[in-house]
Design an enzyme around this catalytic site. Structure first.
Site, PDB file in Angstrom:
ATOM      1  CG  ASP A 111      -3.752   7.415  -4.262  1.00 42.24           C
ATOM      2  OD1 ASP A 111      -3.113   6.375  -4.066  1.00 42.24           O
ATOM      3  OD2 ASP A 111      -4.844   7.654  -3.727  1.00 42.24           O
TER       4      ASP A 111
ATOM      5  CG  ASP B  18      -1.882   1.115   1.256  1.00 43.73           C
ATOM      6  OD1 ASP B  18      -1.838   1.962   0.349  1.00 43.73           O
ATOM      7  OD2 ASP B  18      -2.694   1.163   2.191  1.00 43.73           O
TER       8      ASP B  18
END
Length: 472
Positions: free
Chosen positions: A345, A138
């Site tokens: 992102d 992540d």
């Protein structure tokens, strides 16, 4: 330190954003978490170390093996992206307002495991002797955690839950420890001198206690390091059989920080292509070593003055083709209170712009598109056009969307990086309005596809170049 010849690591991307980052430190959405399978070389935390992961998305995941069309992939990705982003941004904004040898790389030797629509995982060994654990990579959170029998009943997963009682190297951290004091959690409490935490990942919540443990990477060559991690469990949501998450954000508990890894890069292929994507950590993260289809450009990585939440870049303007939009630089800037700005992102599928910038983009697209505007929207796509009968989006020519950065750098996004076809006959803008005042602009993973990007954390620089990612 043992080394072998460098190898490139690959990921296979899925269309769907995967549960990403921690509520406080990250924007989420849909970035998609890159799934991972790792080969790592490590050293003691005080020394420099470079991870080298072999990462692939498994074709057996729902998006690849479940009969989903390209339209369905786009639609599902948008829905998850928006659902997660809104919740996590709200928490992040609320928190802001309230206050090994450097060149050593090992050969990939770990096999990929399926992680269904929520992402993909890498298998690591936890404890002494090592117990297998699958964790999701992540880029928008920092805590490494795995489900642990120490904290009670856990969510279902494929391998046995980590049993701390079977490990000779497991140690719980007290509230007075530096990681407990410096960590940025959704909530934190002290119970029996243990540092207990709670983290919200947008679509799921985990709780646990901070501890230290030996992590082993590599199926055949075992490289180990002592790391701070979360011995935890899910209290809400699911991670579909995996054990936990490995965060690599700028946050203080990131594996990058713990092992002094200062550079990483990735090059994402379009998720509908079902091809692999390279991701490199350490010495291999060097754009000059790989063929690009455009020039390499470098801009600063900005530091949020309030928290280490995301990777920020200095976007100063937007164009459609050669037409510069009326978007003042000031509305794109990162503010002294930590709000606004522009973040990268890898788990958010769509792009997001603050309201004034989104309105200008929407106006320019509506005026320039030679297609009739649709009288209905598709899921969460706010701007759609009707394609001629029998025509797909590939038959429509549009100028590039250009993102301008400080220092005259620019990122030119072709049609497929800012338009999608979530339903046959419908061509939609893959850019949304940021959900509320104070939210940052977001450059999502679709905008970064076929772009080799490099995060040089040591020099606080971000470099990028158009690249045919499946050729690396």
């Amino acid at each position: 330190m043992q080394t072998t010849n460098p190898e490139i690591l690959n990921i296979d991307r899925v269309a769907q954003p995967i549960p990403r980052g921690m509520a406080r430190r990250r924007l989420h959405h849909g970035l998609q978490l890159v799934c991972l399978v790792a080969v790592v070389l490590t050293a003691a935390p005080a020394a420099h170390a470079i991870f080298h992961f072999d990462i692939r998305f498994d074709a057996g995941s729902p998006f690849f093996g479940g009969g989903h069309s390209r339209h369905d992939m786009w639609r599902r990705a948008a829905l998850e992206s928006n659902a997660r982003l809104s919740r996590r941004l709200a928490r992040a904004l609320g928190n802001k307002q309230s206050g090994a040898a450097a060149d050593a790389i090992v050969e990939p030797d770990v096999t990929l495991s399926q992680y269904t629509q929520q992402g993909h995982s890498l298998t690591v060994g936890v404890g002494t002797p090592p117990q297998p654990s699958k964790v999701i990579l992540d880029l928008g959170s920092d805590l490494l955690w795995t489900q642990c029998s120490l904290v009670g009943p856990t969510a279902k997963q494929l391998e046995p839950v980590f049993d701390a009682a079977r490990s000779s190297s497991f140690s719980v951290l007290p509230c007075s420890s530096k990681p407990c004091q410096e960590g940025t959690f959704t909530n934190k409490t002290c119970t029996d001198s243990r540092c207990a935490y709670e983290n919200d990942y947008g679509i799921m919540t985990s709780t646990g206690v901070l501890a230290t443990e030996t992590f082993t990477f590599g199926a055949h060559q075992n490289f180990s390091a002592n790391l701070t991690f979360g011995c935890g469990k899910l209290t809400n949501g699911t991670i579909a059989g995996a054990s936990g998450i490995m965060g690599v954000s700028p946050g203080p508990l990131s594996v990058l920080k713990q092992l002094s890894i200062t550079k990483f890069s990735y090059c994402l292929t379009p998720f509908t292509d079902h091809k692999t994507s390279p991701v490199m950590f350490g010495a291999m993260a060097d754009l000059g070593k790989y063929k690009t289809t455009g020039k390499v450009q470098t801009i600063p990585l900005l530091k949020n003055p309030v928290e280490d939440i995301y990777y920020y870049v200095p976007m100063v303007g937007i164009s459609i083709g050669s037409k510069r939009l009326d978007v003042p630089e000031a509305i794109l800037a990162l503010r002294p209170d930590g709000t606004g700005g522009t973040v990268l992102d890898s788990a958010t599928t769509l792009a997001y712009l603050v309201e004034p910038a989104f309105k200008e983009l929407k106006k320019a697209v509506m005026e320039g598109m030679k297609l009739p505007a649709a009288n209905r929207s598709i899921d969460d796509y706010p701007v759609c056009f009707e394609l001629p009968r029998g025509m797909s989006m590939e038959g429509v020519q549009v100028p590039p969307l250009v993102l301008h950065f400080a220092g005259d750098a620019e990122m030119s996004l072709p049609r497929d990086s800012y338009f999608q076809e979530p339903s046959p006959g419908m061509m939609c803008l893959a850019v949304m309005q940021a959900p509320f005042e104070g939210a940052p602009n977001v450059i999502g993973n679709v905008q970064q596809q076929n772009m080799h990007v490099l995060y040089d954390l040591g020099n606080r620089k971000f470099s990028y170049a158009p690249t045919k990612c499946d050729s690396i």
